[in-house]
Structure formats: C-alpha cells, structure tokens
Design an enzyme around this catalytic site. Sequence first.
Site, PDB file in Angstrom:
ATOM      1  N   SER A   1     -10.036  -4.366   4.955  1.00 56.47           N
ATOM      2  CA  SER A   1      -9.717  -3.114   6.131  1.00 56.47           C
ATOM      3  C   SER A   1      -9.744  -3.556   7.340  1.00 56.47           C
ATOM      4  CB  SER A   1     -10.900  -2.346   5.464  1.00 56.47           C
ATOM      5  OG  SER A   1     -10.807  -1.181   6.000  1.00 56.47           O
TER       6      SER A   1
ATOM      7  N   ASP B   1       0.596 -11.295  13.754  1.00 52.01           N
ATOM      8  CA  ASP B   1       1.771 -10.509  14.215  1.00 52.01           C
ATOM      9  C   ASP B   1       2.272 -11.007  15.606  1.00 52.01           C
ATOM     10  OD1 ASP B   1       1.981  -9.627  11.724  1.00 52.01           O
ATOM     11  OD2 ASP B   1       1.985  -7.470  12.098  1.00 52.01           O
TER      12      ASP B   1
ATOM     13  N   LYS C   1      -6.756  -4.210   1.639  1.00 47.72           N
ATOM     14  CA  LYS C   1      -7.124  -3.067   1.626  1.00 47.72           C
ATOM     15  C   LYS C   1      -6.328  -2.395   2.867  1.00 47.72           C
ATOM     16  CE  LYS C   1     -10.718   0.437   1.874  1.00 47.72           C
ATOM     17  NZ  LYS C   1     -10.220   1.164   3.023  1.00 47.72           N
TER      18      LYS C   1
END
Length: 544
Positions: A303, A314, A328
């Site tokens: 999460s 990224d 998740k």
Amino acid sequence: MTQHKNSRQAIRLPLYVGIAIAFGVFIGANMAKPGGSSNSLQQSLSKLRQILTYVENDYVDDVDTEELIEGAIEHMLQNLDPHTNYISSEDIELMRSQLQGNFEGIGIEFNIFKDTIHVVAPLSGGPSIKAGLLPGDKIIKVDGEEVAGQGFQNRDVIDRLRGEKGTKVIVSISRKGKSDLIDYEITRDVIPQYSVDVSYMIDQEIGYIKVSRFSATTYMEFKEALNNLREAGMSRLILDLTGNPGGYLDRAVDMVDEFLKDDQIIVYTEGKESRYNERHLSKNGGDFEEGDLIVLIDQGSASASEIVSGAIQDYDRGLIVGRRSYGKGLVQLPISLEDGSELRLTISRYYTPSGRSIQKPYSDDIDQYHQEYVARFNEGGEGFNEDSIKVDESKVFTTQAGRKVYGGGGIVPDHFVPLDTLGRSDYLDALFTSNSFAEFSLNYSQDHKSELESMGLDTYLADFEVTDAMIRELVASAKSNKISYDEEDFKTSEERIKLYIKAFIGRNVWNNEGFFPLINQIDPIYRTALDILNGTEQLEISGS
C-alpha cells in the site's frame, strides 16, 4: 415423531442471503450517482425488516439477531475485493490506535512468558514509568483479578490495561527481591506510538531510517529523523520499508515530496465516482532532493510503502532493493456506522507516476489472495531466484529514464535480494517461538543493568561479546520452555544465536537504537544496499 433442531449454519444461511442482498443495495444506493432507484432500496430494506421480524418473533429457537447480522455483513463483503472489510465496534478502537499514532492506557511494552505478563519496558513519558514500574516486573493482578496463570493472550492484556485517559487501574506486580506483591494505582493517559522505529548514521555519510507503518505521525517523525541525520553529515540514505503494511496515503505522499522536485505527480487515484479521482503532486522544497537514495522493500511492503517505492522508481530518483512487494493498489474509505463499527469500503485504485496499478489479481478466494506471497516462494521459487518473478507482460510501463517496469502485481525491485537461509535451523526458530530469547535477555538486562548502562551504547555495539556462560543460561531457559537442545542445529546457528542475544539485550537497555544496528548485520537486503553505496555493487541507474 422425532423433531430435528436446525443447525446454526442452516439458520444463518437464508438470513445471510437476504441481509447481503439488502445491505448490498443499500451501499450501492448511497455510493451511486444521483438518480439511483430509491424504490428498490426501500423494497429491499422492507424485505429485510420482515425477515428479521419473523425470525425474532416466530422462529422455533432463540437466536442472536445481532450476531446473525454481523455474520451476514462479513459474508457479503467477502464477495467484493479483499480489502473492503467491516470492523466491529469492539475492534475499532484498537484498529484506529494503530494508525492514529497514539492510544490511551498505562504505557508498557509487555510479553507473556510461562503464562505470566512481564513488563519489557515502561514507555517513555507514560504513566507506568512515572508510577515506578520497572522492566522485569511481573503483572500478577489487575484491579484485584488474577491474570497470571490464566492463559491470557495479548488481546486479553490490552483489554484490561488500555482505557480512557483519566481512568485508574490497580496493577499488582511481583518484583525480583521483594517477597510481597506491590500495588500501583496508575492513571491512564495518552501514550504516543512511533512509526519510525529507528534512525542512525551507519558511517560518516550514510544514514538509515526504518519506518514500520504510515500512521498519523509518520511524516513528522520521518522529517525529524531526516533533519537529524542531515545535521550529522548524511549525504546518502537507506530508507527501510521492509515489512511495512502501509497506512495513510497522504503521509506517503508527504514523504516522497522530500525526495522529488516540485510539480511532479507522486500518485493518482481513479474510482467509479469522479469525486474519488485525485492527483497528488510534489509541492514543497524537499529536504533530500539530491543525494544517493536506496529504498528497501520485501513481500511485506504494501500500500503506502508501494506508493513511496513506486514513485522513487518511476522517476529514477533512487534504487529499489529487496524482493517484490505485496501488491495492494486499492484505496479504502473509512465509513463510521451508528453503533460505533466501521465499514472500510474500496472506492478507488491508485496509480504510480508512470501509470501502473500495482494491485495484484484477486478472485473469490480471499485466503488464497492473502497467502499469495507464500505461494510465490514455496511454489514459484521467487524467494531465491529473480528469474522466477512472474510479471504481466501486457502491463509494461517505463520510468523517466526509459527503463521497463510492470503493473499488476507489486513493485519489482531494481536489485533483487534472495532470502537468506545461512545459519537457519529448527532450534533457532524454536528459541524465537518459545520466547526464550526475549525471556533470557530481559533477565540478563535486569541483572546487569548498571554495568551495561555505564558501558554506553557505542562501546556495547562495538565491544560487547556473548560468553559461553550466557549461552548455557539461554539453553537452560529454553529447556524450561520445553525446547530440547540440538547440538547440530546449535552449531549451524551459533553466530546468529549470539547476535540475537546481543541485539535483544541491547534493545532492553537502549530500545531500538541498541537493536537494529546489530540485527541489520545479518539482513541480506540491508547488507546489499550497503554494498551498493560502498561501491561494491553498481548504483547508477540508466535507461534500457
């Protein structure tokens, strides 16, 4: 004529179906856009009331209607996603305290040895330390009720010691060297919980921060730790999110903001309802926008932890080291119900800056979903072989530098670290599960408290050695816990056993500052990150 009494399951099944249908329509109507069918909702609720009235008034046996409704709600939600769930009013306080960063109680860390509650440590600033409780005290009674030898579990202890601020509880303790019980009247208060377990300088340049969850106070704790390390000369950072199950999304966003330049997307959410679509951008001047960064993750990182590691990956801001994360990517909205219970309803999915959802697939088998990471290791070999990591080739994305990353199943690390089995044995595992390490180290810490404190933490970490006599005492303690000595296993795990003894004693005296610098020495993910920063592994991130 023989009469058969219906089983409890036979009683419940029709109600489960009826209540599930009505409750599902109720949720749908309340979460839908304007124009939903109120007539359908009223009809379903009317049917539900009729069924409950007939059962309450006319059913042949006495039934607990509240229990039936609770069971029906839980049964219905199991047919949605794995993270939509219902929390009863009895459990909600404990659940909330884990995220809010504090709770109300007497403020002790405890453990249960041989069916007796032992005080591991009174929490700093809490009412127990002010009252005079000491590490090693055994809690025998609470408000006159015997609690020793009663088969208590952790939740039983929490239920008796936690309570509203200002309320009082009498704790009767047995203390080494005292023949009689000592009674302490303790006034409960707010006890802070910390989510930054530890932060310290590994050397003159490299800092380390361990974050165990994302609670209400996590960002403030992290910010303070980061600033302290920078003042100590930190120019490179290891951020440890292994085993971190997540928590508040906005605290994760704030943490990432410290690493990124302004106006970069950190995470965005999309749901069926547009009001749940959000974009979170970096906005403040971060305190660590430059400098080498490594984020540690494993199969227990979920999460909010995946939001942090996904954004860092990224933007190629740092390296992600460890094993594939949990996966998740669903956002829950907590909805308070009238009786104090709570519905946590999935209302959107979140996406990393490159556009990937890291939510792993789920089906009707919730148990299988939650145990998926076990299957990865036991059946797929993922714990030991990077080539065994299964990615969804249809969900390929690219980082800012052009590297491939994948959606649909957790964050795949930039640098894979297999599980470490070196020095593992059944005897070592038994020392943990029997609490023998904790019990021995607590007793040793009490018996040698003054000499350990006078030694000081730095000297202890560098010079303290576990003796053969200490090993013999541990083995004897384990035997009293019905753990038989295994010489072959002991030889396999000897160095680990000595390090664990030292680490547990260090925690009893200096809290986590005396524990993590030692235990990290045998953590392969930590060691790999350190090797990278020290130049024995490649740090540079390049496009591919």
